[in-house]
Design an enzyme around this catalytic site. Structure first.
Site, short mmCIF file in Angstrom:
data_model
loop_
_atom_site.label_atom_id
_atom_site.label_comp_id
_atom_site.label_asym_id
_atom_site.label_seq_id
_atom_site.Cartn_x
_atom_site.Cartn_y
_atom_site.Cartn_z
N ILE A 130 62.78 28.40 -11.73
CA ILE A 130 62.22 29.72 -12.01
C ILE A 130 61.69 30.18 -10.66
CG2 ILE A 130 60.48 31.06 -13.24
CD1 ILE A 130 60.72 29.09 -15.55
N PRO A 131 62.38 31.12 -10.02
CA PRO A 131 62.23 31.38 -8.59
C PRO A 131 60.98 32.17 -8.18
CG PRO A 131 63.79 32.91 -9.52
CD PRO A 131 63.41 31.96 -10.63
N CYS A 132 59.81 31.55 -8.32
CA CYS A 132 58.57 32.24 -7.95
C CYS A 132 58.52 32.55 -6.45
CB CYS A 132 57.36 31.45 -8.40
SG CYS A 132 57.33 29.74 -7.87
N HIS A 133 59.34 31.88 -5.65
CA HIS A 133 59.38 32.20 -4.22
C HIS A 133 59.95 33.59 -3.97
CE1 HIS A 133 63.35 30.44 -5.07
NE2 HIS A 133 63.80 31.20 -4.08
N ARG A 134 60.61 34.17 -4.94
CA ARG A 134 61.19 35.51 -4.80
C ARG A 134 60.20 36.63 -5.09
NH1 ARG A 134 66.57 33.78 -8.09
NH2 ARG A 134 67.39 32.34 -6.51
#
Length: 171
Positions: A130-134
């Protein structure tokens, strides 16, 4: 996103360009991804096909061969609001894209303010998948609690550069 119960979890680690990550499976879904010190990494569990698939997909992601993960994920123990925000993030912000905290707040329809979105990103038990870095600030990268200890922003920058969402630095 399927919600499942964790029974007899299996875990293994993967060395990546942004540190060693441990992946935990309930054998029905991936339940945790976290950065660990190589010395404290769990012994690999070779008996879980889902865990093996998750590690293979993560390898492909870091090799630039995969942009979207296809794994059952579990967010058990996370509030309904946080689950909604994380699900919206996973479903609407693709590889190589970014979204601001405020934009994600609006997309989620939860009424959560942008500042609280940052807190939810910090609670994400499945970073990378779940790409929280985005999720970025309107005026820069924002924060990031992933990555090896003390290297959160460097990790976020590396991931976004790898995905082509940020230009590589000149120096």
């Amino acid at each position: 996103m399927e919600i499942t119960e964790a029974t007899h979890p299996a875990a293994a680690t993967l060395t990546t360009p942004v540190g060693t990550i441990a992946v935990t499976s309930s054998r029905a879904a991936i339940v945790r991804v976290e950065w660990v010190d190589a010395e404290s990494a769990p012994a690999p569990d070779h008996g879980d096909p889902l865990l093996a698939e998750a590690l293979e997909q993560l390898r492909a992601y870091f090799d630039g061969r995969l942009g979207e993960f296809d794994l059952p994920l579990s967010l058990n123990g996370i509030s309904p609001v946080a689950t909604t925000v994380l699900t919206v993030l996973a479903e609407t912000v693709g590889y190589g894209e970014t979204v601001t905290y405020g934009e994600l707040a609006a997309r989620s329809g939860t009424g959560v303010p942008a500042r609280a979105i940052g807190s939810i990103m910090g609670l994400n038990p499945l970073p990378l998948l779940i790409p929280c870095h985005r999720v970025v600030a309107g005026d820069g990268l924002g924060g990031y609690s992933g990555g090896p200890r003390g290297e959160g922003l460097a990790t976020k920058r590396h991931l976004l550069e790898m995905e082509g969402a940020l230009p590589s630095p000149l120096f």
